[in-house]
Write an enzyme that holds these catalytic residues in place. Structure first.
Site, mmCIF file in Angstrom:
data_model
loop_
_atom_site.group_PDB
_atom_site.id
_atom_site.type_symbol
_atom_site.label_atom_id
_atom_site.label_comp_id
_atom_site.label_asym_id
_atom_site.label_seq_id
_atom_site.Cartn_x
_atom_site.Cartn_y
_atom_site.Cartn_z
ATOM 1 C CB THR A 152 -0.954 0.006 1.210
ATOM 2 O OG1 THR A 152 -0.208 -0.172 2.412
ATOM 3 C CG2 THR A 152 -1.993 -1.089 1.081
ATOM 4 C CE LYS A 165 0.415 -3.392 3.323
ATOM 5 N NZ LYS A 165 -0.324 -2.427 4.227
ATOM 6 C CB THR A 225 2.960 -6.879 10.742
ATOM 7 O OG1 THR A 225 2.976 -5.518 10.300
ATOM 8 C CG2 THR A 225 3.121 -7.760 9.512
ATOM 9 C CD GLU A 233 2.277 5.481 6.360
ATOM 10 O OE1 GLU A 233 1.476 4.928 5.601
ATOM 11 O OE2 GLU A 233 1.949 6.112 7.368
ATOM 12 C CG ASN A 253 0.070 8.783 7.886
ATOM 13 O OD1 ASN A 253 -0.596 7.871 7.425
ATOM 14 N ND2 ASN A 253 1.307 8.622 8.326
ATOM 15 C CB SER A 260 -3.788 5.716 3.373
ATOM 16 O OG SER A 260 -3.232 6.300 4.537
#
Lengths: 385, 385
Positions: free
Chosen positions: B148, B170, B181, B261, B380, B385
Site C-alpha cells: 500500500t 507489507k 503485522t 512511513e 498521513n 489511507s
C-alpha cells in the site's frame, strides 16, 4: 483577569536570567489572608520533579502562604541535589517574606534533567518580592513568567456574590494532564476550609484539565494549586464554588488547547455508550493520541476508519457491529459500516467534533485535543525543550 | 527470496483494478502439498476486518490450501455485506482451484470503511490462477501486490537441512502489530503437524512482529499466516524450526521498520530491569509511541528527559532514583539524574539505540520503532489511507 483578581493576593513576574532569552521566568504569588487554606493536585507520572515532591509535602499541611514558580528549567531528574535546590528556594522565599519554608509551594517548568541556576533564581525571588502588587498588571506578569513554548499567557477569572476566583496556566506540549496540567495556579477570596478547597479542586480538575490531551505526554511537573485567602469574608455553597472553579479551569484549558504546539485544529472527542465513564475516557484518549487520526485532522480528512481503528485499540469493551461515528455532525459510520458520504463532513474550519457511540452502556467522556501538524514536528525536533 | 522458495508452493500477483493507480493489487498463493497444515495469528484490535473474521474461522481447522490477499481496500467496517464479499472471494478461489472455500484464507489491506469492487476482484482471481508459478518472479509479484504505502516489497527466506522457509510482509503505517503485522504470509516445505506450526508461529511472531511499533496503530487487518506443504519430506526439530522461522520473521520486521512511513531513523529501544518482561515491553512501547521522543529522534537530539517522562507514564513500577538511560552508548542518565554530557551521544546517523534500566527486576524487552518526521505527517495528512 488573573490570580490577583480575588482580594488578598499579590503577585509579581520577573526576568531572573534563568532563561537564556532574557524573558520573564520567575513568578511569586503571595496569599495575604486572612486564611491560608490551599489544595493541590500533582502529576501521576512515576518520574516526579523535585518541586512536585516538595510541594506535595507542603500541601499535606493544607496551608500555603506563597507560591514560587519558575520557567527555564523543570528541575526534574536532578536527584537529591535538585530537591535541595527546591528546598533552598522555599527557604529563601520564606526568609524574604517572613513566613515558614513549609508554607511555600514551588513549581518549575522547562528542560528535564538540568540543574537550576540557583544564584539567579534566588536573586530573582528577592527582586520579585520587591515588586509584589495586587494589580492586574502584576497578575499578567505572573502569568507570563511561567510560559515556555506557550505563545500567549493564559488567565481566567470569574466571580459571584462578592467572591472571586482567578487563575493562570501554562502548557503547550508534553501536555496530557493527569491530575493536573503542566502548571496552573488558582486563587480565591472565598471562605473555604481545607476539605472544601480540596474537594472542589479535585472535582474541577477532573472535569477540565484531565480531559485535555495534546500529545499523551503527562509531564514530570504537572501541578495545579488553589490558594484561598478568605478575604471576601463570604463562605459560598460548596456546589456553587465547585461549579465556578470548574468554569475558570475550563476557560484555562480551552486557552491551553488553543495555544498547543503546532495547533491548526481544535478537536473535541466525545465517546458515549461505554460500559463506564472511565472506559469512555480511555477510548476518547485513544483517538486523541493516535497519530493517524491526528494527521487526518490536520489534513481536514474525515477518515473515520482511523477513528474506528483507534477506538478498537482502547481497553474498552464494545461490539463493532454497533459502532456509530459522527464527525462535524455528519453520521459517517452507523452500526459499524459506512453511512453518510464522509466528504459531506467539512473539516476545513478550525473546529472538529468527533462523536463516538459504543452502545455498550451509559459511560460518557469528552477529551479536547489538537491535530498533528508540521509545526508540531518542527517545534519539537528543532531544539530541546 | 519469497513464498515460492519452499517446495510445494505456487504464487501470482496481478493488477486486478482494485487500486486506482493500476498497480498490482491481488495476490494468490497455493499450497500444493502434500501437507496443507497452517497456522495464523490475527489482530487484537476489537474492530476486526471481514477477512480477519473469515480467516480466523478457516484457521480453526488448521488447514489452508490457498490464500488470497488484496491491497486497495481493507474490507473493514463494512458490516455483513463486507463479510459476504470475503466469503464470495473464498468461494471463487475455491471453484477456480478445485478446493473447498473453507480451505481458503483471505487477507485485505487498504482504506477502512469502503466495500471492495467484487467484479474486478473475482476477475483478478481468475487471472492470477492462470499465472500461478513456483518461480522467484512469481513470488516477487505476490509480495508486490500487497503493497500500500510501502515503497519496496519485503521478502525473506532461510533454509537448512533440506527444508526452507519463505515469506513476505507489507506494512508502513498504522503499524503496531499486536499478534501480527498488517499482512505477512510465510511458507515452508518442512513437515510439521498443526500444533507444531501453531506453536512455532506464535513464538516467532511474539519475538519479532509484536516488537515493532511504528505509530501505535494496531490495524483492523493484521494477519500473519504460515502455510506448510511438507514437500521437503523432512521433519525438523521443533526448536530448530522455531529458531529459523524467527530469523525469517525478524528479517521481514527489519524491512518493515526500514520502509516505515516518513522514516529517517531506525530506533531500537531496550528496557531492562523491569519487574516482568511484559512491563518492560509496555515501557519500551511507551517510548516508541511518544511523539516528544519521536520528534527528538527526528531532530537527532539525545533529549533523555523525554525518555524519562515517557517511561514514567508507562504502567511499569520502578524507583525514579534508580533510572539509567543510555543513548547510542552514552550513559546520559544515571540513578535518575544527568550523567555524561548528552551532546556526546551522536544521533546524526540513521541508527539510534535507547537502553533503559529500571533496576526493578529481571524483565527485558526490545521494541523497534522510527522517528516522527515531516514526511510522516505529510503522508498521513495528504490523502486517505
Amino acid at each position: 483577569m488573573s490570580v490577583t483578581a480575588p482580594k488578598g493576593f499579590r503577585a509579581a513576574g520577573v526576568a531572573a536570567g534563568i532563561k537564556d532569552s532574557g524573558n520573564k521566568d520567575l513568578t511569586l504569588v503571595v496569599n495575604d489572608g486572612p486564611l491560608d487554606v490551599a489544595a493541590g493536585v500533582f502529576t501521576r507520572n512515576k518520574v516526579k520533579a523535585a518541586p512536585v515532591l516538595w510541594s506535595r509535602q507542603v500541601l499535606q499541611t493544607g496551608r500555603v502562604r506563597a507560591a514560587v514558580l519558575n520557567s527555564g528549567g523543570a528541575n526534574a531528574c536532578t536527584g537529591p541535589e535538585g530537591f535541595q535546590d527546591t528546598h533552598a528556594t522555599a527557604e529563601h522565599v520564606a526568609s524574604v517574606l517572613g513566613v515558614g519554608a513549609v508554607e511555600v509551594a514551588v513549581c518549575s517548568t522547562g528542560l528535564i534533567g538540568a540543574r537550576l541556576p540557583m544564584d539567579r533564581l534566588t536573586e530573582g525571588v528577592t527582586t520579585a518580592a520587591g515588586r509584589l502588587d495586587s494589580s492586574a498588571e502584576a497578575g499578567l506578569d505572573a502569568a507570563e513568567a511561567v510560559m515556555t513554548t506557550d505563545t500567549v499567557p493564559k488567565q481566567a477569572q470569574a466571580g459571584t456574590n462578592g467572591w472571586t476566583i482567578g487563575g493562570f496556566a501554562k502548557g503547550a506540549g508534553m501536555c496530557a494532564p493527569n491530575m493536573a496540567t503542566m502548571l496552573s495556579l488558582l486563587t480565591t477570596d472565598a471562605v473555604l476550609d481545607q476539605a472544601q478547597a480540596d474537594a472542589a479542586l479535585r472535582q474541577a480538575v477532573d472535569a477540565t484539565f484531565n480531559t485535555l490531551d495534546i500529545d499523551g505526554g503527562t509531564s514530570t511537573n504537572d501541578t495545579v494549586l488553589l490558594l484561598c485567602s478568605g478575604a471576601s469574608g463570604t463562605a459560598p455553597d460548596q456546589d456553587e464554588f465547585t461549579a465556578l472553579l470548574t468554569t475558570v479551569c475550563r476557560d484555562l484549558v480551552e486557552q491551553l488547547q488553543a495555544d498547543a504546539e503546532g495547533v491548526t485544529k481544535h478537536v473535541t472527542i466525545t465517546v458515549r455508550g461505554a460500559a463506564t465513564d472511565h472506559e469512555a475516557l480511555l477510548a476518547a484518549k485513544a483517538v486523541a493520541e493516535d497519530n493517524l487520526c491526528k494527521t487526518a485532522f490536520f489534513g481536514s480528512d474525515p477518515n473515520w476508519g482511523r477513528v474506528a481503528m483507534a477506538v478498537g485499540n482502547a481497553p474498552t469493551d464494545f461490539d463493532q457491529s454497533k459502532l456509530d461515528i459522527t464527525i462535524n455532525g455528519v453520521e459517517v459510520c452507523l452500526a459499524g459500516t459506512a453511512a453518510e458520504d464522509r466528504h459531506k463532513a467539512d473539516l476545513s474550519g478550525k473546529d472538529i467534533t468527533v462523536e463516538v457511540d459504543l452502545h455498550a452502556g451509559d459511560g460518557k467522556a469528552t477529551v479536547l485535543t489538537t491535530d498533528l501538524s508540521h509545526s508540531y514536528v518542527e517545534e519539537n525536533s528543532a531544539y530541546s525543550s
